[in-house]
Design an enzyme around this catalytic site. Sequence first.
Site, PDB file in Angstrom:
ATOM      1  N   ASP A  10       0.854  -1.189   0.000  1.00  0.00           N
ATOM      2  CA  ASP A  10       0.000   0.000   0.000  1.00  0.00           C
ATOM      3  C   ASP A  10       0.896   1.248   0.000  1.00  0.00           C
ATOM      4  O   ASP A  10       2.077   1.177   0.363  1.00  0.00           O
ATOM      5  CB  ASP A  10      -0.877  -0.049   1.257  1.00  0.00           C
ATOM      6  CG  ASP A  10      -1.678   1.210   1.457  1.00  0.00           C
ATOM      7  OD1 ASP A  10      -2.331   1.664   0.504  1.00  0.00           O
ATOM      8  OD2 ASP A  10      -1.650   1.750   2.583  1.00  0.00           O
ATOM      9  N   ILE A  11       0.340   2.383  -0.387  1.00  0.00           N
ATOM     10  CA  ILE A  11       1.126   3.633  -0.394  1.00  0.00           C
ATOM     11  C   ILE A  11       0.937   4.424   0.898  1.00  0.00           C
ATOM     12  O   ILE A  11       1.844   4.528   1.714  1.00  0.00           O
ATOM     13  CB  ILE A  11       0.777   4.506  -1.619  1.00  0.00           C
ATOM     14  CG1 ILE A  11       1.319   3.861  -2.902  1.00  0.00           C
ATOM     15  CG2 ILE A  11       1.384   5.914  -1.458  1.00  0.00           C
ATOM     16  CD1 ILE A  11       1.120   4.698  -4.154  1.00  0.00           C
ATOM     17  N   THR A  44      -2.692   0.317  -4.366  1.00  0.00           N
ATOM     18  CA  THR A  44      -3.153   1.548  -3.743  1.00  0.00           C
ATOM     19  C   THR A  44      -4.561   1.939  -4.158  1.00  0.00           C
ATOM     20  O   THR A  44      -5.056   1.525  -5.220  1.00  0.00           O
ATOM     21  CB  THR A  44      -2.183   2.703  -4.097  1.00  0.00           C
ATOM     22  OG1 THR A  44      -2.624   3.919  -3.499  1.00  0.00           O
ATOM     23  CG2 THR A  44      -2.078   2.905  -5.604  1.00  0.00           C
ATOM     24  N   GLY A  45      -5.191   2.737  -3.332  1.00  0.00           N
ATOM     25  CA  GLY A  45      -6.459   3.342  -3.707  1.00  0.00           C
ATOM     26  C   GLY A  45      -6.275   4.530  -4.627  1.00  0.00           C
ATOM     27  O   GLY A  45      -7.227   4.994  -5.257  1.00  0.00           O
TER      28      GLY A  45
END
Length: 264
Positions: A10-11, A44-45
Amino acid sequence: MKKYKLIAIDIDGTLLTTDKKLLEETKKDLVAAYNKGVIICICTGRGYPAAKRYIDELELDIPLILYNGSRVRKSNDSTVLYNQVIETSVAKEVYEIIKKHHGTCCFWKNDTLYFNKNDEYAVYYENLTTIKPNFINEIDDELLSNINKFIWFGKSEWLDIVQNDILVDCKGINYFKSNTELLEIVPPNVDKGSTLKFLCDSLKISSDEVIAIGDEANDLSMILFAGLGVAMGNAKDIVKKNANYVTSTNDENGVGEVIKKFVL
């Protein structure tokens, strides 16, 4: 030591520090894993424009899972490997629900960001992503076609009501919080875990050969999919509860700690 072939990361709250920086030590550890033949996957989103500056810093040719799983592409190749969008009729229904409740929302369409209001949430999201939004006055079916995701903004308690009551009868979407004030709305059956599975299947990598690292509820699906699911030290309690390992925080090179312990 077990051989892992792919690390999904994830970021926000994971790869980046609290002040949105990529630590040099983290970058060094990622490059070391990459040079050992491990596939680094950013999951990531964020949309590609909002993730690009950090991806460019890594200077690696890697797969990217974007929009919480709605799209997959390569970092050095604009070819889209996988893309899911919300059906136009469903997107219209979602937008009408948000408008009925006087909500602030944005949506990503063809890597372009649109906002329905110019308010504090728009300022917050622009500061978070460094992407200038397009503000819309009128919306039609054309604008509501090919949307990878909506974000509905609001206080945590209100978004809980949205999740548990307002959106429950809306078919053709999946939704989850990606932070206390952001509710992500994506195509049905889309999340980080399902898209990570798609990527792994295409690469002929089993889930046992995957490490997934995250901090928020929207990371749970990939953490549960991976052979080694890792929660950051700053992760939500529910993420820690479901992880196989809890690493240091994002300000303490928690990602690098995992790489050193399980990969290098």
